[in-house]
Design an enzyme around this catalytic site. Structure first.
Site, PDB file in Angstrom:
ATOM      1  N   HIS A   1      -9.375  -0.018 -10.607  1.00 51.23           N
ATOM      2  CA  HIS A   1      -8.753  -1.225  -9.791  1.00 51.23           C
ATOM      3  C   HIS A   1     -10.366  -2.102 -10.091  1.00 51.23           C
ATOM      4  CE1 HIS A   1      -6.660   0.839  -6.797  1.00 51.23           C
ATOM      5  NE2 HIS A   1      -6.702   1.699  -7.287  1.00 51.23           N
TER       6      HIS A   1
ATOM      7  N   ILE B   1      -0.696  -5.743  -6.074  1.00 51.89           N
ATOM      8  CA  ILE B   1       0.450  -6.143  -5.207  1.00 51.89           C
ATOM      9  C   ILE B   1       0.258  -6.217  -3.228  1.00 51.89           C
ATOM     10  CG2 ILE B   1       1.670  -3.910  -4.030  1.00 51.89           C
ATOM     11  CD1 ILE B   1       4.172  -5.796  -5.409  1.00 51.89           C
TER      12      ILE B   1
ATOM     13  N   HIS C   1      -5.071   4.147 -14.352  1.00 51.61           N
ATOM     14  CA  HIS C   1      -5.721   2.397 -13.992  1.00 51.61           C
ATOM     15  C   HIS C   1      -6.873   2.821 -13.010  1.00 51.61           C
ATOM     16  CE1 HIS C   1      -3.652   3.799 -10.396  1.00 51.61           C
ATOM     17  NE2 HIS C   1      -3.848   3.148  -9.482  1.00 51.61           N
TER      18      HIS C   1
ATOM     19  N   GLN D   1      -4.315   8.667  -5.642  1.00 55.31           N
ATOM     20  CA  GLN D   1      -4.121   8.277  -6.701  1.00 55.31           C
ATOM     21  C   GLN D   1      -2.607   8.545  -5.818  1.00 55.31           C
ATOM     22  OE1 GLN D   1      -4.130  10.285 -10.781  1.00 55.31           O
ATOM     23  NE2 GLN D   1      -2.731   8.357 -10.983  1.00 55.31           N
TER      24      GLN D   1
HETATM   25  P1  5GP Z   1      -3.379   4.526  -6.622  1.00 56.24           P
HETATM   26  O1  5GP Z   1      -3.455   4.377  -4.984  1.00 56.24           O
HETATM   27  O2  5GP Z   1      -3.121   4.819  -7.832  1.00 56.24           O
HETATM   28  O3  5GP Z   1      -4.839   4.251  -7.094  1.00 56.24           O
HETATM   29  O4  5GP Z   1      -3.419   2.695  -6.355  1.00 56.24           O
HETATM   30  C1  5GP Z   1      -2.126   2.510  -6.574  1.00 56.24           C
HETATM   31  C2  5GP Z   1      -1.504   0.762  -6.449  1.00 56.24           C
HETATM   32  O5  5GP Z   1      -1.187  -0.013  -7.073  1.00 56.24           O
HETATM   33  C3  5GP Z   1      -2.103   1.138  -5.033  1.00 56.24           C
HETATM   34  O6  5GP Z   1      -3.261  -0.032  -4.719  1.00 56.24           O
HETATM   35  C4  5GP Z   1      -1.217  -0.553  -4.828  1.00 56.24           C
HETATM   36  O7  5GP Z   1      -1.209  -1.694  -4.082  1.00 56.24           O
HETATM   37  C5  5GP Z   1      -0.858  -0.849  -6.560  1.00 56.24           C
HETATM   38  N1  5GP Z   1       0.714  -1.353  -6.848  1.00 56.24           N
HETATM   39  C6  5GP Z   1       1.845   0.296  -6.343  1.00 56.24           C
HETATM   40  N2  5GP Z   1       2.650  -0.413  -6.468  1.00 56.24           N
HETATM   41  C7  5GP Z   1       2.628  -2.004  -7.754  1.00 56.24           C
HETATM   42  C8  5GP Z   1       3.415  -2.854  -7.805  1.00 56.24           C
HETATM   43  O8  5GP Z   1       4.955  -2.852  -7.753  1.00 56.24           O
HETATM   44  N3  5GP Z   1       2.650  -3.996  -8.134  1.00 56.24           N
HETATM   45  C9  5GP Z   1       1.824  -4.035  -8.378  1.00 56.24           C
HETATM   46  N4  5GP Z   1       1.109  -5.451  -8.964  1.00 56.24           N
HETATM   47  N5  5GP Z   1       1.495  -3.307  -7.646  1.00 56.24           N
HETATM   48  C10 5GP Z   1       1.546  -2.250  -6.679  1.00 56.24           C
END
Ligand code: 5GP
Ligand code: ZN
Length: 119
Positions: free
Chosen positions: A108, A37, A106, A100
């Site tokens: 990326h 997003i 997940h 995180q």
């Molecule tokens: P982390 O920091 O946990 O590795 O990454 C989480 C990712 O999830 C972030 O890049 C954030 O932009 C994405 N994200 C969080 N909420 C949502 C959502 O509701 N939809 C989508 N498509 N991405 C999300």
């Protein structure tokens, strides 16, 4: 496939269930891939197992090594299909020091022509 776990408070489980919309890039029995997003780059995908696993730190080699291998192995195909033709980055943030934000495992997949917004 082993039993499917769902966490009713988890935003990515809600995406898997279709309760929160996402822009899907790929799906099979085991994984869902959707566009981040808040993308860092022209291509920014999130690859998630459909089953709830909080983080990479929660995985057990005996149980999850094959799944993790399949997750990583999806990246080249996803990059190619989504226009990251000239290289890409794969990132798994784990835990608070790892940055995180969403506690559903997940990966990326980030790529596309530079400049990128971040990274
Ligand atoms: P982390 O920091 O946990 O590795 O990454 C989480 C990712 O999830 C972030 O890049 C954030 O932009 C994405 N994200 C969080 N909420 C949502 C959502 O509701 N939809 C989508 N498509 N991405 C999300
Ligand atoms: Zn979840």
């Amino acid at each position: 496939m082993t039993a499917m776990h769902v966490d009713s408070h988890c935003i990515f489980c809600k995406i898997v269930a279709g309760h929160i919309p996402s822009r899907k890039a790929y799906e099979d029995d085991e994984f869902l891939v959707f566009h981040d997003i808040a993308p860092w780059a022209p291509v920014h995908l999130l690859v998630i197992p459909k089953t709830h696993i909080a983080s990479l730190a929660e995985t057990d080699p005996a149980e999850h090594a094959a799944m993790l291998g399949r997750m990583l192995a999806l990246a080249p195909r996803l990059a190619k299909e989504n226009g990251a033709d000239n290289g890409f980055r794969t990132v798994i943030n784990t835990g608070s020091d790892g940055g995180q934000e969403v506690y559903h495992l997940h990966m990326h997949v980030i790529g596309g022509p530079r400049p990128w917004a971040k990274g």
